[in-house]
Design a protein around this motif. Structure first.
Motif: not given
Length: 364
Positions: A285, A343-345
């Motif tokens: 990040e 992207d952890h969705t």
């Protein structure tokens, strides 16, 4: 579905509280009715020598959080279980076997009126005590299913229970880095070791590798020391690293994190053992590579030679070689250019689905 998560939440600090809180938000967003049963007092101080709570939550607290549990009040454990009998699913978040007596008290009050899935961050601790395995066996044999974050942890769990065990990768549950903090290209000749400092995390191995590695490279060590800092100070002096190691013992407030990552070329995770860690995702990040050992989920998280380097655990020579490879001409810049936030969705969607679907975790 009516769901209760039992575990630490804000104002408790650390990854467990972050994960419990984020999981509640994700379950709520998926349309479930969610409550967190958290703690007024989680551990006696002699079992957890560090700072347990923080004054300002480092994330969005979950509104449906009740703080009724107290390690000094076993009667409250049973009452909490009794109050949860109307729920469809109860999820005790297991971070340490020390929690097991309270969870057994809750299960006694629950009387099997709800499905129970033990969410194990660690099936057994990295640094084990004689009572750890009996306690975990007692818990895992009384639940309907177990959820862990790696196949290695699944094998441990299956050795302790005949209940179904499922694996779901642990998604990120830490606040995203400010956009301005990520992606800088400046080289600092400085590495970062970040987080709670315990023997299994291998700081001593990193210090020995630093002493034998590229000259002129410094290290910042930021985090709470489990059991004191004197031994580490002595090793730093013995290795002649006093001028190259910036030791910052104590809990790191969220407001200080961007500057720490922004001043580093890479995050180093020299762990002897591991399950899953949020620190890899945090580094990405902030746009910096990771140098990690081949333990736990690190080999899957770090793309060796693309956005970081991977080396052997508990091996100062292997880590020294990795530091030298990292600081070869142009390598810090090349590896930084390979870093991409994840992207952890989709990971969270899978995680929630595995947790709430009876066919994934059903009573045997």
């Amino acid at each position: 579905m009516k769901i209760a998560i039992v575990g630490p939440a804000f104002p408790f600090k650390g990854g467990g509280a972050h994960h419990t809180t984020e999981l509640a938000h994700r379950l709520d967003a998926a349309g479930h009715s969610v409550v967190i049963e958290s703690w007024r007092a989680q551990y006696p101080s002699f079992l957890y020598p560090g700072q347990q709570t923080i004054s300002e939550p480092e994330g969005e607290p979950f509104p449906g959080t009740r703080r009724r549990l107290d390690w000094r009040r076993p009667d409250g454990w049973w009452r909490t279980g009794r109050d949860l009998r109307s729920h469809d699913l109860v999820v005790p978040a297991v971070l340490s076997p020390v929690q097991v007596p309270a969870y057994l008290g809750i299960l006694s009050g629950l009387r099997r009126r709800a499905r129970v899935v033990a969410l194990c961050h660690n099936v057994l601790p990295h640094e084990r005590k004689p009572y750890d395995m009996p306690l975990m066996k007692a818990l895992l044999r009384r639940v309907d299913g177990v959820l862990v974050h790696s196949e290695q942890q699944a094998e441990l769990a299956r050795g302790l229970t005949t209940r179904p065990v499922s694996v779901a990768e642990m998604p990120a549950h830490l606040p995203a880095a400010p956009a301005a903090a990520a992606g800088g290209a400046q080289r600092h000749e400085r590495l970062l070791f970040f987080g709670m400092i315990r023997p299994y995390k291998g700081l001593d191995v990193l210090l020995r590798a630093l002493a034998a590695g590229p000259e002129g490279v410094s290290l910042t060590v930021a985090g709470e020391f489990w059991g004191g800092v004197d031994e580490t100070r002595a090793l730093i002096a013995e290795l002649g690293l006093t001028e190259r190691v910036d030791l910052r013992p104590g809990y790191v407030p969220g407001a200080d994190v961007p500057a720490l990552f922004g001043a580093a070329d890479a995050l180093v995770l020299p762990y002897r053992t591991a399950t899953a860690s949020q620190n890899v995702w945090m580094a990405y990040e902030y746009g910096i590579p990771v140098i990690a050992t081949r333990v736990g989920g690190f080999p899957d998280q770090v793309r060796d030679g693309v956005d970081g380097l991977v080396c052997d655990p508990d091996d100062a020579g292997s880590l020294t070689d990795a530091l030298k490879r990292f600081y070869a001409p142009g390598e810090p810049e090349r590896l930084r250019a390979g870093v991409r936030p994840v992207d952890h969705t989709p990971l969270w969607e899978t995680y929630v689905d595995v947790l709430v679907t009876p066919s994934s975790l059903s009573s045997s």
